[in-house]
Scaffold this active site. Structure first.
Site, PDB file in Angstrom:
ATOM      1  N   ASP A  68      -4.890 -11.679   2.203  1.00 23.33           N
ATOM      2  CA  ASP A  68      -3.729 -10.813   2.353  1.00 23.33           C
ATOM      3  C   ASP A  68      -2.502 -11.534   2.868  1.00 23.33           C
ATOM      4  O   ASP A  68      -1.407 -11.078   2.690  1.00 23.33           O
ATOM      5  CB  ASP A  68      -4.049  -9.671   3.319  1.00 23.33           C
ATOM      6  N   ARG A 126      -0.439 -16.785   8.443  1.00 21.28           N
ATOM      7  CA  ARG A 126      -0.631 -16.504   9.854  1.00 21.28           C
ATOM      8  C   ARG A 126      -2.112 -16.577  10.230  1.00 21.28           C
ATOM      9  O   ARG A 126      -2.960 -16.983   9.441  1.00 21.28           O
ATOM     10  CB  ARG A 126      -0.027 -15.138  10.215  1.00 21.28           C
ATOM     11  N   ASP A 127      -2.423 -16.147  11.446  1.00 20.46           N
ATOM     12  CA  ASP A 127      -3.787 -16.233  11.971  1.00 20.46           C
ATOM     13  C   ASP A 127      -4.636 -15.058  11.466  1.00 20.46           C
ATOM     14  O   ASP A 127      -5.205 -14.319  12.245  1.00 20.46           O
ATOM     15  CB  ASP A 127      -3.751 -16.253  13.498  1.00 20.46           C
ATOM     16  N   GLU A 128      -4.722 -14.942  10.147  1.00 23.61           N
ATOM     17  CA  GLU A 128      -5.450 -13.809   9.566  1.00 23.61           C
ATOM     18  C   GLU A 128      -6.157 -14.280   8.300  1.00 23.61           C
ATOM     19  O   GLU A 128      -7.321 -14.623   8.332  1.00 23.61           O
ATOM     20  CB  GLU A 128      -4.464 -12.665   9.286  1.00 23.61           C
ATOM     21  N   ASP A 156      -5.775  -4.165   0.016  1.00 24.31           N
ATOM     22  CA  ASP A 156      -4.828  -4.894  -0.825  1.00 24.31           C
ATOM     23  C   ASP A 156      -5.357  -5.070  -2.237  1.00 24.31           C
ATOM     24  O   ASP A 156      -4.648  -4.841  -3.224  1.00 24.31           O
ATOM     25  CB  ASP A 156      -4.527  -6.259  -0.204  1.00 24.31           C
ATOM     26  N   TRP A 194      -9.130   1.459   1.677  1.00 23.66           N
ATOM     27  CA  TRP A 194      -9.671   0.127   1.944  1.00 23.66           C
ATOM     28  C   TRP A 194     -11.147   0.111   1.547  1.00 23.66           C
ATOM     29  O   TRP A 194     -11.556  -0.646   0.671  1.00 23.66           O
ATOM     30  CB  TRP A 194      -9.465  -0.235   3.411  1.00 23.66           C
ATOM     31  N   GLU A 231       5.082  -8.465   2.689  1.00 22.22           N
ATOM     32  CA  GLU A 231       4.178  -7.468   3.270  1.00 22.22           C
ATOM     33  C   GLU A 231       4.913  -6.152   3.524  1.00 22.22           C
ATOM     34  O   GLU A 231       4.424  -5.076   3.193  1.00 22.22           O
ATOM     35  CB  GLU A 231       3.621  -8.002   4.586  1.00 22.22           C
ATOM     36  N   HIS A 247       2.391 -11.339   0.474  1.00 22.49           N
ATOM     37  CA  HIS A 247       1.407 -10.265   0.495  1.00 22.49           C
ATOM     38  C   HIS A 247       1.476  -9.621  -0.887  1.00 22.49           C
ATOM     39  O   HIS A 247       2.544  -9.198  -1.299  1.00 22.49           O
ATOM     40  CB  HIS A 247       1.832  -9.236   1.551  1.00 22.49           C
TER      41      HIS A 247
END
Length: 931
Positions: A452, A456-458, A465, A518, A731, A752
């Site tokens: 997604d 970043r820290d993800e 998505d 989701w 995003e 995103h």
């Protein structure tokens, strides 16, 4: 001239990059090129190894079941196809496809999990090696390898392939996969060596948010390998990981992390470490952890370097640092060619955007996204990280020795190496850039799993998505194998969580909670693979997972069949939601959840029908109808008004066929148009509504409203980001604010793909290329020309061949063109017509009168309704210009605060911003000039 037909391509299995049989009975597909109009297959013949021939009395040529006895492990075969058309013409045999099997026999895998010996931190990278003897040069040799972590193998000093971040990320505790790389040409009689570079990757990463991030998988990384060598005399030799392997933490790679980046010290390189004869006496015995669970053959394309981009512009930051702009937000890393003194350190940081002339690192959160190198001082060196990746457009280089040369830096683009299959073009350059942004968003986020946000820290496999973006993905790239592989993890995670599909897969954020839109990826994505690729096998494999999810839902909703009262993301990132609470959109989350349940029940009923599970079909179809009735009773008034008066609510009720009464549907469509108009034709939807709203408008006859929504450049809109310089999909609709500053929300990504779901509408409706049967065996050609565009074309490489649909303006006429592949048919619906045309394969063209568009053209007066003003773009622009003469704040107030409804007049807006009615003649003069 006599018609000619040839078998142009033969394909084994799902993957588009190699003829690999991951199972004993792989599916096969072929395409036919023919100049014969309406060409259709009657009979196919498949020849194995030049001798065995299977005759198939079928017209199917895509994902055909294996027609021979099951294949054996470690086998190589040639495959050819020829076909006979219904008119009696016979093609020549196709060029032989050399296939090899990449699965192992039951019980054959016995490699042990090994890692770095001694006392080392879990996330320490290192090297593993062993040597062995072969009595002769091999006839064939395949290296099967798997890992908890990331690795690359070398044989006699050379990488075995060009894959990176192997073997990718799966739900390790439930499923691992193995590569199967042909290393025949790398081995020789006598002494040989295998070396493995190993790092933690996803296995040792910390997952979660802020200070709550923790390790999910336990222990240090490990790798297992199984080398199977076959000789000319039919004998074989097997080498496996286990005792006898050696390890070291020495080597140039010192630290490695997905989020952190890597640290390298070129002074610690070990030349020849993976060649025979290397002195490893100071290495430690490898740690042996015991048996490595039997992995599955990898069915998806690997991650590879797919493109190199040069530096576009060299900038200097406000603090004097060197900043590199690559002109494109991408996922990958930098490759540097540099020479400097021994021990000299270079530091590279990455970011997607700049803020105040510096890298904008706040959106990275705790991901440092930094690579550091200490030079060896022995001349020019090429440096590139190995087991990490970054999302960036800009990079900052600190410590470059001497004068910086931009030709010494390249951006290496990484992604799962799927075949590109779909293209789109229109006359509007902004829409073309939007589509290109969608493509780049997919390229960056389809890296081993559907991610997604790659910066970043993800970087997690968010299920919401992909359920939104799946149809778009299936057009742009051949992602059948990629998503079929990921769905296997979805099924494993569901089995461990009571049938609930987690919000991220692999699930690393704690217990899985059911979340509408989701968790529904468990039903939506398998349906996409069947609808777009004709992958009935994927549908059958995931059918138990689909049922498990709806059964879990039924346990939640009970007899009411309404999903109520639980935490939901709702219409996530609705543009009216505050930055710190993106779930607080205008649509009731219970409404969203109950609608999504209806969608999942319907999809499972359809899958049951396809798979001939009649009892299931009847049960789930009846439940879906009961849920529709419950929804209507709870959320829809008899007059056709949604209790949650939002565009997403209306789009759900219309597009999911929840409301079936013609009178109510008309009222719903009318209200949807009123809301979109009242908002000034700016985007009014989040994750759930965005994939639906354009279809809802067009199906309701509001084509002009869809055009305004698509071509809108004000915030929020698809093209707003384009006008702000975006090169990927954001995003948030306003990840970058109008003044150029970053959105203040803690969650702000510039890559995103979810809102890029509009590209599916561009392909299906604007250009008019849609599947009318699974896998495009039958096409639907039905373009929807928009005012303000001169042409639009979509091209798709289907499993049957290249298909195309498009239109162009010719005066007051529309010319529609279509290409229909051999062995398919098409249903054509011309603009303005209700009568379908049936055509076979070939190139087709039709000319029809352009649909007339009613436009208000009466002069403006003080009493002109605001709904009329907004429906006249020229009037709206003239009003903004007049308000701007009062001041920028007045113009912004008109744009942001006005509701364009028929109950309010033009005079009311003029009064609010302090403009006299005397301005109206000037507005009318501007309209006359524009006309």
């Amino acid at each position: 001239m006599q018609a000619v037909a040839t078998v142009a391509e033969v394909r084994v299995g799902r993957r588009g990059d190699a003829a690999l049989a991951e199972s004993p009975a792989p599916v096969i597909s072929w395409q036919v090129d023919s100049t014969e109009p309406g060409w259709m297959q009657a009979v196919a013949e498949v020849r194995l190894d030049g001798s065995r021939v299977a005759r198939l009395d079928s017209d199917e040529s895509s994902m055909v079941p294996w027609p021979f006895a099951d294949l054996r492990p470690h086998a190589r075969h040639s495959l050819e196809v020829r076909v006979t058309s219904k008119s009696g013409t016979v093609t020549p045999w196709s060029s032989p496809v050399e296939l090899r099997t990449v699965f192992l026999d039951a019980g054959e895998w016995s490699a042990e999990r090994i890692g770095l010996g001694g006392i080392v931190a879990d996330d320490t990278p290192g090297l593993l090696r062993t040597e062995f003897d072969l009595p002769d040069r091999p006839l064939s040799a395949v290296l099967y390898s798997a890992a908890h972590g990331v690795y690359q193998a070398q044989v006699n000093g050379h990488d075995v392939d060009d894959s990176v971040l192997k073997p990718g990320w799966t739900s390790y505790q439930y499923r691992t996969v193995h590569d199967a790389v042909d290393v025949t040409d790398s081995l020789h009689a006598g002494r040989n060596a295998i070396g493995i570079r190993l790092a933690g990757g996803w296995w040792t990463e910390r997952y979660g948010f802020g200070d709550g991030a923790t390790r999910f998988y336990g222990g240090p990384p490990g790798v297992a390998a199984h080398l199977h060598v076959t000789f000319e005399d039919g004998t074989s030799q097997v080498l496996r990981t286990g005792s006898g392997w050696r390890s070291t933490t020495r080597g140039a790679l010192r630290t490695s992390g997905i989020y952190a980046g890597e640290t390298w010290d070129a002074r610690q390189q070990l030349p020849g470490w993976s060649r025979p004869g290397f002195d490893d006496s100071d290495w430690s015995p490898a740690r042996v952890d015991g048996p490595f669970e039997t992995p599955e053959p990898a069915i998806s394309e690997p991650v590879r370097r797919t493109e190199l981009l040069p530096v576009r512009v060299v900038l200097r930051s406000a603090a004097g640092r060197v900043l590199l702009d690559f002109g494109q937000n991408l996922v990958g890393r930098l490759r540097l060619t540099v020479s400097g003194p021994e021990g000299h350190v270079l530091r590279v940081r990455h970011a997607e955007v700049l803020e105040d002339g510096e890298l904008a690192t706040r959106p990275l959160r705790r991901a440092s996204a930094t690579d550091e190198y200490a030079l060896a001082g022995d001349g020019p060196a090429t440096l590139e990280p190995e087991f990490t990746f970054h999302g960036f457009r800009y990079a900052e280089i600190e410590g470059w020795p001497g004068v910086f040369d931009p030709d010494c830096v390249q951006a290496v683009v990484l992604g799962s190496d799927m075949r590109r299959t779909g293209w789109f073009e229109t006359s509007d350059p902004l829409v073309n850039r939007l589509h290109e942004n969608v493509v780049w968003g997919m390229r960056g986020n389809f890296l081993s799993i559907p991610m997604d946000c790659p910066q970043r820290d993800e970087r997690l496999g968010w299920t919401g998505d992909i359920q939104a973006f799946g149809p778009t993905a299936a057009f742009l790239y051949d992602c059948d194998a990629f998503l079929a592989s990921w769905l296997r993890d979805v099924a494993r995670e569901q089995a461990a969580h009571g049938g609930v599909c987690p919000t991220v897969v692999p699930s690393v954020l704690g217990p899985a909670a059911p979340v509408a839109g989701w968790s529904d990826a468990a039903t939506v994505v398998p349906d996409v693979l069947h609808a777009r690729f004709g992958d009935r096998a994927a549908l059958a494999e995931q059918y138990p997972s689909m049922c498990a999810w709806v059964e879990a839902l039924l346990g939640i909703t009970g007899d009411r069949l309404l999903w109520e009262g639980m935490f939901q993301f709702g219409d996530w990132l609705d543009p009216v939601a505050p930055p710190e609470h993106p779930e607080d959109g205008r649509t009731d989350p219970d409404l969203v959840a109950s609608a999504q349940m209806i969608r999942s029940l319907t999809l499972v009923a359809q899958a049951a029908a396809t798979l001939d599970h009649e009892d299931d079909r009847a049960r789930y179809a009846a439940l879906a109808e009961r849920a529709r009735a419950a929804f209507r009773a709870e959320f829809v008034t008899p007059a056709g008004r949604m209790m949650s008066d939002s565009p997403t609510a209306y789009a759900l009720a219309l597009q999911l066929d929840i409301v079936t009464s013609a009178e109510q549907r008309t009222a719903l469509a009318r209200r949807l148009l009123e809301l979109v108009r009242a908002g000034g034709y700016r985007m009014p939807t989040g994750f759930i509504g965005t994939p639906l709203i354009m279809d809802a408008l067009v199906d309701s006859g509001a084509v002009a409203a869809a055009q305004r929504l698509l071509l809108q450049t004000e915030n929020p809109s698809w093209l707003y980001a384009v006008t702000m310089g975006a090169t990927t999909i954001w995003e948030r609709w306003d990840s970058l604010l109008e003044d150029g500053s970053l959105n203040p929300g803690d969650m702000t990504s510039f890559n995103h793909y979810a809102s890029g779901a509009v590209a599916d509408w561009l392909h299906r409706r604007l250009a008019g290329l849609a599947p009318a049967a699974p896998g495009y065996r039958r096409l639907r050609i039905a373009p929807v020309p928009l005012d303000g565009l001169e042409f639009a074309t979509a091209t798709l490489d289907t499993r049957y061949g290249r298909a195309q649909s498009g239109w162009r303006r010719d005066g007051d006429h529309i010319v529609v063109q279509a290409v229909v592949p051999a062995n398919t048919t098409a249903q054509v619906l011309l603009p303005g017509s209700t009568e379908a045309i049936e055509v076979g394969s070939g190139v087709h063209e039709w000319t029809t009168r352009a649909p007339s568009i009613a436009r208000p053209d009466a002069p403006l007066t003080p009493s002109t309704p605001l709904s009329t003003v907004i429906d006249r773009p020229g009037a709206y622009e003239a009003l903004l210009a007049a308000a701007h003469t009062v001041g920028p704040d007045s113009s912004a107030r008109v744009r942001q605060r006005t509701r364009w409804v028929p109950q309010r007049s033009l005079a009311s807006v003029l009064a609010e911003v302090g403009i006299s009615d005397a301005i109206i003649p000037q507005l009318n003069r501007r309209l006359e000039e524009q006309a």
